[in-house]
Design an enzyme around this catalytic site. Structure first.
Site, PDB file in Angstrom:
ATOM      1  N   ILE A 193       0.811  -1.226   0.000  1.00 51.40           N
ATOM      2  CA  ILE A 193       0.000   0.000   0.000  1.00 51.40           C
ATOM      3  C   ILE A 193       0.843   1.275   0.000  1.00 51.40           C
ATOM      4  O   ILE A 193       0.304   2.382  -0.068  1.00 51.40           O
ATOM      5  CB  ILE A 193      -0.974   0.033   1.201  1.00 51.40           C
ATOM      6  N   GLY A 238       7.893   4.076   1.789  1.00 53.53           N
ATOM      7  CA  GLY A 238       8.353   5.215   2.559  1.00 53.53           C
ATOM      8  C   GLY A 238       9.856   5.347   2.516  1.00 53.53           C
ATOM      9  O   GLY A 238      10.548   4.642   1.762  1.00 53.53           O
ATOM     10  N   ARG A 239      10.347   6.231   3.350  1.00 57.44           N
ATOM     11  CA  ARG A 239      11.785   6.520   3.374  1.00 57.44           C
ATOM     12  C   ARG A 239      12.600   5.288   3.761  1.00 57.44           C
ATOM     13  O   ARG A 239      13.701   5.076   3.265  1.00 57.44           O
ATOM     14  CB  ARG A 239      12.013   7.653   4.377  1.00 57.44           C
ATOM     15  N   PHE A 240      12.052   4.460   4.650  1.00 55.17           N
ATOM     16  CA  PHE A 240      12.830   3.347   5.180  1.00 55.17           C
ATOM     17  C   PHE A 240      12.361   1.973   4.703  1.00 55.17           C
ATOM     18  O   PHE A 240      12.929   0.968   5.099  1.00 55.17           O
ATOM     19  CB  PHE A 240      12.789   3.356   6.719  1.00 55.17           C
ATOM     20  N   GLY A 241      11.311   1.907   3.893  1.00 57.20           N
ATOM     21  CA  GLY A 241      10.894   0.581   3.479  1.00 57.20           C
ATOM     22  C   GLY A 241       9.548   0.564   2.790  1.00 57.20           C
ATOM     23  O   GLY A 241       9.026   1.594   2.357  1.00 57.20           O
ATOM     24  N   VAL A 296       5.451  -0.579   2.761  1.00 51.35           N
ATOM     25  CA  VAL A 296       4.316  -0.741   3.665  1.00 51.35           C
ATOM     26  C   VAL A 296       3.290  -1.663   3.010  1.00 51.35           C
ATOM     27  O   VAL A 296       2.917  -1.483   1.847  1.00 51.35           O
ATOM     28  CB  VAL A 296       3.662   0.623   4.002  1.00 51.35           C
ATOM     29  N   LYS A 331       5.107  -1.988   8.194  1.00 51.47           N
ATOM     30  CA  LYS A 331       6.250  -1.417   7.476  1.00 51.47           C
ATOM     31  C   LYS A 331       7.410  -2.404   7.548  1.00 51.47           C
ATOM     32  O   LYS A 331       7.839  -2.791   8.648  1.00 51.47           O
ATOM     33  CB  LYS A 331       6.653  -0.077   8.097  1.00 51.47           C
ATOM     34  N   ASP A 353       8.680  17.745  12.501  1.00 55.97           N
ATOM     35  CA  ASP A 353       8.399  17.729  11.055  1.00 55.97           C
ATOM     36  C   ASP A 353       6.887  17.627  10.827  1.00 55.97           C
ATOM     37  O   ASP A 353       6.417  16.770  10.075  1.00 55.97           O
ATOM     38  CB  ASP A 353       9.126  16.566  10.376  1.00 55.97           C
TER      39      ASP A 353
END
Length: 282
Positions: A15, A18-21, A23, A38, A134
């Site tokens: 779905i 992202g920045r690290f992997g 999802v 994630k 952020d």
């Protein structure tokens, strides 16, 4: 995937990324509930100390903040040599950014509903000595019941209390939403989150950011000037109460800027965006 994860969840469709992997949607047969998971390949982060620190910090922070109805909740963590799997609330695909882009400016009551949930989440963070750092529309999700879920605590930092220090430093955040004291390279406190939330409120009501330029550098210069205006063409129908709140959140003078707790007590928030202008019309 970890064997322990496979024993408890069924992996479904991808779905997002992202920045690290990656999802995925996953399903728990025992609770008959769908979640998001994630999947992070730790081998890709071996050479990046900053990314490893963010990856290590975010689950710890989310566990401290859970449960809160407006903060993305971690339900399970599975750690192996190669992968980290973080099971969280399942949210809708559209973020607040998507909704602003597709629907344009919100009514004051609709904006207040989203905004109040965001501020409640930030007040909870600050009571626990955590600054998000952020806050932006891209990091505001919605669950199946349309409740706000603040996410992405990879840049978050502890302050005050036992765990951290009273003030923070380091340039973090996103153009348009970052507070001027961050760009100026000064030490700052948790009120940088309030500034960012004030920018979000301005965008929800006006459809444009309060400080912007043709380039990133021009935008940063506008933020540093902090010259807040409400163009008549855009804000003619916006109530004095909403403008008053935005002025108090977007104050360059940090000592005069509202805290999240003060924002929650402001008349525009407590009335649910039912302003005096609206009351006069009824």
């Amino acid at each position: 995937m970890c064997e322990s994860f496979k024993r408890q969840y069924q992996l479904c469709d991808e779905i997002g990324r992202g920045r690290f992997g990656v999802v995925f949607r996953c399903f728990s047969p025992s609770s008959h509930t769908s979640f998001a998971v994630k999947s992070i390949d730790k081998r890709l982060l071996l050479d990046d100390e900053t990314d490893r620190e963010c990856l290590d910090k975010e689950p710890k922070i989310l566990q401290i903040l859970s449960p809160h109805p407006n903060i993305l909740q971690i339900h399970d963590i599975f750690d192996s040599d190669s992968h980290l799997l973080i099971v969280t609330d399942l949210c809708q695909e559209s973020t607040l950014y998507d909704r602003v882009v597709s629907a344009g400016p919100f009514s004051e009551t609709d904006a207040c509903s989203v905004f109040t949930q965001l501020i409640d989440a930030l007040a909870h963070c600050h009571r626990n000595y955590i600054c998000h750092r952020d806050v932006k529309p891209d990091n505001i999700l919605f669950d199946s019941r349309n409740r706000v879920k603040l996410c992405d605590f990879g840049s978050a930092e502890w302050f005050g209390g036992v765990e951290g220090r009273e003030r923070m430093n380091g340039i973090v955040g996103t153009p348009y939403y970052v507070a001027p004291e961050v760009l100026a390279g000064r030490e700052y406190n948790e009120k940088i989150d309030v500034w960012s939330a004030g920018v979000i409120l301005y965008i929800m009501l006006g459809g444009v950011p309060p400080f912007y330029g043709d380039t990133v550098e021009d935008t940063f210069a506008a933020v540093l000037r902090g010259n807040l205006r409400f163009p008549t063409k855009i804000f003619r129908s916006i109530s004095p109460e909403a403008k008053d709140l935005m002025r108090k959140m977007l104050s360059k003078d940090v000592s005069r800027r509202f805290s999240a707790e003060q924002v929650l007590r402001h008349p525009w928030v407590t009335s649910g965006g039912m302003t005096s202008t609206m009351n006069d019309m009824s």
